[in-house]
Design a protein around this motif. Structure first.
Motif, short mmCIF file in Angstrom:
data_model
loop_
_atom_site.label_atom_id
_atom_site.label_comp_id
_atom_site.label_asym_id
_atom_site.label_seq_id
_atom_site.Cartn_x
_atom_site.Cartn_y
_atom_site.Cartn_z
N ASP A 130 1.25 -2.47 -15.82
CA ASP A 130 2.33 -3.43 -16.08
C ASP A 130 3.23 -3.66 -14.86
O ASP A 130 4.22 -4.39 -14.94
CB ASP A 130 3.17 -2.99 -17.29
CG ASP A 130 4.00 -1.73 -17.04
OD1 ASP A 130 3.93 -1.14 -15.92
OD2 ASP A 130 4.70 -1.30 -17.97
N GLY A 131 2.90 -3.05 -13.72
CA GLY A 131 3.65 -3.25 -12.50
C GLY A 131 4.82 -2.30 -12.30
O GLY A 131 5.56 -2.44 -11.32
N THR A 132 4.99 -1.33 -13.18
CA THR A 132 6.08 -0.36 -12.97
C THR A 132 5.57 0.82 -12.14
O THR A 132 4.40 1.21 -12.21
CB THR A 132 6.66 0.15 -14.30
OG1 THR A 132 5.62 0.75 -15.08
CG2 THR A 132 7.33 -0.97 -15.07
N VAL A 133 6.48 1.35 -11.35
CA VAL A 133 6.15 2.48 -10.48
C VAL A 133 6.12 3.77 -11.30
O VAL A 133 7.10 4.13 -11.95
CB VAL A 133 7.17 2.60 -9.33
CG1 VAL A 133 6.94 3.86 -8.51
CG2 VAL A 133 7.13 1.35 -8.45
N SER A 134 4.97 4.43 -11.26
CA SER A 134 4.79 5.71 -11.94
C SER A 134 5.39 6.83 -11.10
O SER A 134 6.03 7.75 -11.62
CB SER A 134 3.30 5.96 -12.16
OG SER A 134 3.05 7.30 -12.47
N GLY A 135 5.19 6.77 -9.81
CA GLY A 135 5.67 7.79 -8.89
C GLY A 135 5.16 7.46 -7.50
O GLY A 135 4.51 6.44 -7.29
N PHE A 136 5.45 8.34 -6.55
CA PHE A 136 4.98 8.10 -5.19
C PHE A 136 4.94 9.40 -4.41
O PHE A 136 5.56 10.39 -4.78
CB PHE A 136 5.82 7.04 -4.47
CG PHE A 136 7.30 7.30 -4.49
CD1 PHE A 136 7.91 8.01 -3.48
CD2 PHE A 136 8.07 6.81 -5.52
CE1 PHE A 136 9.28 8.25 -3.51
CE2 PHE A 136 9.44 7.03 -5.56
CZ PHE A 136 10.05 7.76 -4.55
N HIS A 137 4.17 9.37 -3.34
CA HIS A 137 4.06 10.49 -2.41
C HIS A 137 4.51 9.97 -1.05
O HIS A 137 3.99 8.96 -0.56
CB HIS A 137 2.60 10.98 -2.34
CG HIS A 137 2.42 12.11 -1.38
ND1 HIS A 137 2.51 13.42 -1.78
CD2 HIS A 137 2.17 12.12 -0.05
CE1 HIS A 137 2.31 14.20 -0.73
NE2 HIS A 137 2.11 13.43 0.33
N GLU A 138 5.48 10.65 -0.46
CA GLU A 138 6.03 10.19 0.81
C GLU A 138 5.41 10.90 2.00
O GLU A 138 5.10 12.09 1.94
CB GLU A 138 7.55 10.41 0.84
CG GLU A 138 8.29 9.56 -0.18
CD GLU A 138 9.78 9.77 -0.12
OE1 GLU A 138 10.45 8.96 0.55
OE2 GLU A 138 10.26 10.75 -0.71
N ASN A 139 5.26 10.16 3.08
CA ASN A 139 4.82 10.68 4.37
C ASN A 139 3.56 11.53 4.30
O ASN A 139 3.54 12.67 4.77
CB ASN A 139 5.96 11.45 5.05
CG ASN A 139 7.01 10.51 5.59
OD1 ASN A 139 6.71 9.61 6.37
ND2 ASN A 139 8.24 10.68 5.14
N ALA A 140 2.51 10.98 3.73
CA ALA A 140 1.22 11.66 3.73
C ALA A 140 0.81 11.90 5.18
O ALA A 140 0.99 11.04 6.04
CB ALA A 140 0.18 10.83 2.99
N VAL A 141 0.28 13.07 5.44
CA VAL A 141 0.00 13.51 6.80
C VAL A 141 -1.30 12.90 7.33
O VAL A 141 -2.35 13.04 6.70
CB VAL A 141 -0.10 15.06 6.83
CG1 VAL A 141 -0.46 15.55 8.22
CG2 VAL A 141 1.21 15.68 6.37
N PRO A 142 -1.23 12.22 8.47
CA PRO A 142 -2.44 11.64 9.05
C PRO A 142 -3.54 12.68 9.24
O PRO A 142 -3.27 13.81 9.66
CB PRO A 142 -1.96 11.11 10.41
CG PRO A 142 -0.51 10.85 10.21
CD PRO A 142 -0.04 11.94 9.28
N GLY A 143 -4.76 12.30 8.87
CA GLY A 143 -5.91 13.17 9.05
C GLY A 143 -6.10 14.24 8.00
O GLY A 143 -7.12 14.91 7.97
N SER A 144 -5.13 14.42 7.11
CA SER A 144 -5.21 15.49 6.11
C SER A 144 -6.30 15.17 5.08
O SER A 144 -6.47 14.03 4.66
CB SER A 144 -3.87 15.64 5.40
OG SER A 144 -4.00 16.55 4.32
N LYS A 145 -6.99 16.21 4.66
CA LYS A 145 -7.99 16.06 3.60
C LYS A 145 -7.44 16.55 2.26
O LYS A 145 -8.17 16.63 1.28
CB LYS A 145 -9.27 16.78 3.97
CG LYS A 145 -9.97 16.09 5.13
CD LYS A 145 -11.31 16.69 5.44
CE LYS A 145 -11.92 15.94 6.62
NZ LYS A 145 -13.15 16.56 7.08
N ALA A 146 -6.14 16.84 2.23
CA ALA A 146 -5.50 17.23 0.97
C ALA A 146 -5.53 16.04 0.01
O ALA A 146 -5.26 14.91 0.41
CB ALA A 146 -4.06 17.67 1.22
N VAL A 147 -5.85 16.31 -1.23
CA VAL A 147 -5.93 15.25 -2.24
C VAL A 147 -4.53 14.96 -2.78
O VAL A 147 -3.79 15.88 -3.13
CB VAL A 147 -6.89 15.64 -3.37
CG1 VAL A 147 -6.89 14.59 -4.47
CG2 VAL A 147 -8.30 15.84 -2.82
#
Length: 159
Positions: free
Chosen positions: A106-123
């Protein structure tokens, strides 16, 4: 006659080497095209229009923003999964920090993750099933005052 056979064999060998080299080219060299559309983030601090590339097929979603060295200030990429589902992202082969915004159908924001680390393989996963993930430059969610429950609108959500 042997000379003609040798030239043909050499030409075939060169062709084979060229095909192998092309097949071994890195994924970075593969061209993946993205349609361009628009979104607007609606937050308490204002409305923020963005130009976004749309990743709606498996090849586009797999490539995402990998190998990019920059992302414009009012730019992003919207991943459309075509249905509501749990979303998981990672930063392998991504060279710039990103904020990942999880958006319901419906276009509403569920949540977010800030500043994901470049190159990281963390899910990085959504906390609930979502239809879309918007990637924007690292730190932009905070600068927009983005919060869960904010709205996202625009033609990119109905692509």
């Amino acid at each position: 006659m042997k000379r003609g056979l040798g030239n043909r064999a050499l030409a075939a060998l060169i062709g084979l080497v060229a095909m192998l080299a092309a097949g071994m080219a890195s994924a970075e060299d593969d061209v993946v095209l993205f349609p361009v559309s628009q979104l607007t983030l609606h937050t308490e601090t204002g409305d923020f229009p963005l130009v976004v590339e749309v990743a709606s097929d498996p090849r586009q979603r797999q490539r995402g923003l990998m190998y990019r060295t920059e992302l414009g200030a009012d730019r992003g990429m919207i991943f459309d999964f075509g249905q509501t589902r749990p979303a998981s992202m990672w930063m392998a082969n991504t060279l710039i920090p990103l904020d990942m915004v999880f958006i319901r159908a419906d276009g509403t924001v569920s949540g977010f993750h800030e500043n994901a680390v470049p190159g990281s393989k963390a899910v990085i996963s959504s906390s609930e099933p979502v239809r879309y993930v918007l990637e924007i430059g690292g730190g932009k969610a905070e600068s927009y005052g983005l919060k869960p429950g904010d709205r996202v609108s625009g033609p990119a959500l109905s692509y």
